[in-house]
Design a protein around this motif. Structure first.
Motif, PDB file in Angstrom:
ATOM      1  N   ASP A 198      49.733  26.526 -13.662  1.00 28.33           N
ATOM      2  CA  ASP A 198      50.796  26.112 -12.751  1.00 28.33           C
ATOM      3  C   ASP A 198      50.255  25.813 -11.358  1.00 28.33           C
ATOM      4  OD1 ASP A 198      52.782  26.322 -14.648  1.00 28.33           O
ATOM      5  OD2 ASP A 198      53.182  28.412 -14.182  1.00 28.33           O
ATOM      6  N   TRP A 199      49.074  26.332 -11.045  1.00 31.40           N
ATOM      7  CA  TRP A 199      48.478  26.165  -9.724  1.00 31.40           C
ATOM      8  C   TRP A 199      47.062  25.622  -9.858  1.00 31.40           C
ATOM      9  CZ3 TRP A 199      51.714  26.522  -5.807  1.00 31.40           C
ATOM     10  CH2 TRP A 199      52.894  27.229  -6.001  1.00 31.40           C
ATOM     11  N   LEU A 200      46.703  24.682  -8.995  1.00 33.35           N
ATOM     12  CA  LEU A 200      45.384  24.065  -9.012  1.00 33.35           C
ATOM     13  C   LEU A 200      44.637  24.393  -7.729  1.00 33.35           C
ATOM     14  CD1 LEU A 200      46.455  20.480 -10.150  1.00 33.35           C
ATOM     15  CD2 LEU A 200      45.590  22.328 -11.586  1.00 33.35           C
ATOM     16  N   THR A 201      43.352  24.645  -7.859  1.00 38.98           N
ATOM     17  CA  THR A 201      42.497  24.822  -6.683  1.00 38.98           C
ATOM     18  C   THR A 201      42.165  23.438  -6.122  1.00 38.98           C
ATOM     19  OG1 THR A 201      40.445  24.686  -7.932  1.00 38.98           O
ATOM     20  CG2 THR A 201      41.451  26.890  -7.695  1.00 38.98           C
ATOM     21  N   THR A 202      41.571  23.407  -4.954  1.00 37.68           N
ATOM     22  CA  THR A 202      41.142  22.140  -4.358  1.00 37.68           C
ATOM     23  C   THR A 202      40.162  21.433  -5.281  1.00 37.68           C
ATOM     24  OG1 THR A 202      41.492  22.986  -2.119  1.00 37.68           O
ATOM     25  CG2 THR A 202      40.013  21.097  -2.347  1.00 37.68           C
ATOM     26  N   ASN A 203      39.203  22.179  -5.840  1.00 36.15           N
ATOM     27  CA  ASN A 203      38.215  21.562  -6.730  1.00 36.15           C
ATOM     28  C   ASN A 203      38.845  21.012  -7.996  1.00 36.15           C
ATOM     29  OD1 ASN A 203      36.058  21.993  -5.019  1.00 36.15           O
ATOM     30  ND2 ASN A 203      35.513  23.946  -5.950  1.00 36.15           N
ATOM     31  N   GLN A 204      39.786  21.746  -8.586  1.00 34.93           N
ATOM     32  CA  GLN A 204      40.451  21.267  -9.798  1.00 34.93           C
ATOM     33  C   GLN A 204      41.254  20.004  -9.518  1.00 34.93           C
ATOM     34  OE1 GLN A 204      42.564  24.907 -10.658  1.00 34.93           O
ATOM     35  NE2 GLN A 204      41.321  25.260 -12.496  1.00 34.93           N
TER      36      GLN A 204
ATOM     37  N   ARG B  15      50.086  14.017   2.338  1.00 36.82           N
ATOM     38  CA  ARG B  15      51.476  14.212   1.894  1.00 36.82           C
ATOM     39  C   ARG B  15      51.589  15.253   0.790  1.00 36.82           C
ATOM     40  NH1 ARG B  15      52.829   8.417   0.229  1.00 36.82           N
ATOM     41  NH2 ARG B  15      54.148   9.585  -1.189  1.00 36.82           N
ATOM     42  N   LEU B  16      50.462  15.679   0.222  1.00 45.12           N
ATOM     43  CA  LEU B  16      50.483  16.687  -0.845  1.00 45.12           C
ATOM     44  C   LEU B  16      50.783  18.069  -0.268  1.00 45.12           C
ATOM     45  CD1 LEU B  16      47.440  15.805  -3.112  1.00 45.12           C
ATOM     46  CD2 LEU B  16      49.772  16.179  -3.872  1.00 45.12           C
ATOM     47  N   ALA B  17      51.822  18.699  -0.781  1.00 47.89           N
ATOM     48  CA  ALA B  17      52.159  20.053  -0.343  1.00 47.89           C
ATOM     49  C   ALA B  17      51.166  21.042  -0.956  1.00 47.89           C
ATOM     50  CB  ALA B  17      53.576  20.401  -0.778  1.00 47.89           C
ATOM     51  N   TYR B  18      50.861  22.089  -0.246  1.00 46.62           N
ATOM     52  CA  TYR B  18      49.962  23.129  -0.752  1.00 46.62           C
ATOM     53  C   TYR B  18      50.416  24.478  -0.238  1.00 46.62           C
ATOM     54  CZ  TYR B  18      47.733  22.867   3.855  1.00 46.62           C
ATOM     55  OH  TYR B  18      47.495  22.875   5.207  1.00 46.62           O
ATOM     56  N   ARG B  19      49.910  25.525  -0.868  1.00 46.29           N
ATOM     57  CA  ARG B  19      50.193  26.898  -0.446  1.00 46.29           C
ATOM     58  C   ARG B  19      48.879  27.525  -0.014  1.00 46.29           C
ATOM     59  NH1 ARG B  19      53.574  24.411  -2.811  1.00 46.29           N
ATOM     60  NH2 ARG B  19      55.669  25.045  -3.335  1.00 46.29           N
ATOM     61  N   LYS B  20      48.953  28.350   0.997  1.00 53.40           N
ATOM     62  CA  LYS B  20      47.761  29.034   1.478  1.00 53.40           C
ATOM     63  C   LYS B  20      48.020  30.531   1.460  1.00 53.40           C
ATOM     64  CE  LYS B  20      44.104  28.467   4.637  1.00 53.40           C
ATOM     65  NZ  LYS B  20      43.463  27.821   5.703  1.00 53.40           N
ATOM     66  N   LEU B  21      47.195  31.234   0.723  1.00 53.76           N
ATOM     67  CA  LEU B  21      47.261  32.691   0.651  1.00 53.76           C
ATOM     68  C   LEU B  21      45.929  33.215   1.164  1.00 53.76           C
ATOM     69  CD1 LEU B  21      48.796  32.941  -2.907  1.00 53.76           C
ATOM     70  CD2 LEU B  21      49.969  33.338  -0.748  1.00 53.76           C
ATOM     71  N   GLY B  22      45.932  33.673   2.391  1.00 55.86           N
ATOM     72  CA  GLY B  22      44.662  34.046   3.003  1.00 55.86           C
ATOM     73  C   GLY B  22      43.819  32.789   3.160  1.00 55.86           C
ATOM     74  N   ARG B  23      42.630  32.792   2.557  1.00 59.49           N
ATOM     75  CA  ARG B  23      41.758  31.621   2.620  1.00 59.49           C
ATOM     76  C   ARG B  23      41.866  30.741   1.384  1.00 59.49           C
ATOM     77  NH1 ARG B  23      36.249  34.402   4.459  1.00 59.49           N
ATOM     78  NH2 ARG B  23      35.435  32.533   3.496  1.00 59.49           N
ATOM     79  N   SER B  24      42.667  31.168   0.413  1.00 56.98           N
ATOM     80  CA  SER B  24      42.828  30.404  -0.825  1.00 56.98           C
ATOM     81  C   SER B  24      43.897  29.334  -0.670  1.00 56.98           C
ATOM     82  CB  SER B  24      43.237  31.322  -1.974  1.00 56.98           C
ATOM     83  OG  SER B  24      42.225  32.243  -2.265  1.00 56.98           O
ATOM     84  N   VAL B  25      43.580  28.126  -1.117  1.00 58.85           N
ATOM     85  CA  VAL B  25      44.520  27.012  -1.099  1.00 58.85           C
ATOM     86  C   VAL B  25      44.861  26.669  -2.541  1.00 58.85           C
ATOM     87  CG1 VAL B  25      44.814  24.569  -0.516  1.00 58.85           C
ATOM     88  CG2 VAL B  25      43.636  26.099   1.069  1.00 58.85           C
ATOM     89  N   ARG B  26      46.145  26.506  -2.822  1.00 57.86           N
ATOM     90  CA  ARG B  26      46.591  26.144  -4.171  1.00 57.86           C
ATOM     91  C   ARG B  26      47.640  25.043  -4.075  1.00 57.86           C
ATOM     92  NH1 ARG B  26      42.791  28.762  -4.960  1.00 57.86           N
ATOM     93  NH2 ARG B  26      42.476  30.490  -6.388  1.00 57.86           N
ATOM     94  N   TYR B  27      47.583  24.152  -5.069  1.00 55.97           N
ATOM     95  CA  TYR B  27      48.541  23.059  -5.194  1.00 55.97           C
ATOM     96  C   TYR B  27      49.366  23.291  -6.452  1.00 55.97           C
ATOM     97  CZ  TYR B  27      45.515  20.542  -1.909  1.00 55.97           C
ATOM     98  OH  TYR B  27      44.789  20.166  -0.818  1.00 55.97           O
ATOM     99  N   SER B  28      50.671  23.104  -6.351  1.00 57.94           N
ATOM    100  CA  SER B  28      51.547  23.231  -7.502  1.00 57.94           C
ATOM    101  C   SER B  28      51.344  22.024  -8.424  1.00 57.94           C
ATOM    102  CB  SER B  28      53.010  23.281  -7.045  1.00 57.94           C
ATOM    103  OG  SER B  28      53.868  23.035  -8.127  1.00 57.94           O
TER     104      SER B  28
END
Length: 89
Positions: free
Chosen positions: A24-30, A55-68
């Protein structure tokens, strides 16, 4: 044609492929691999707020970035451009 999610499959030559399709969540590399762009392109878009990928929304948890995954598919579908259906001369 809209982008659609695929059922996760295992492919030994593409170990991250199943994670990209099934998570459900992708890393920057993925996401970069999925879009066939450099991870730094996404990082630069996030930090400058410029370019198509800003324009891509992302979530940041600490230093981790994830895209839905769902939001990425929505974004890709919103960038669709109709081709010229007329006759070429």
């Amino acid at each position: 044609m809209a982008f659609k999610t695929q059922t996760p499959t295992h492919n030994p030559s593409d170990p991250d492929g199943a994670a990209i399709r099934g998570s459900d969540w992708l890393t920057t590399n993925q996401l970069a691999r999925l879009l066939q762009i450099s991870p730094s392109t996404l990082e630069k878009a996030r930090s400058t707020g410029r370019g198509l990928f800003a324009r891509l929304a992302y979530r940041k948890l600490g230093r981790s970035v994830r895209y839905s995954r769902d939001e990425v598919l929505e974004f890709l579908n919103s960038t669709r451009v109709e081709g010229n259906r007329g006759r070429l001369s």
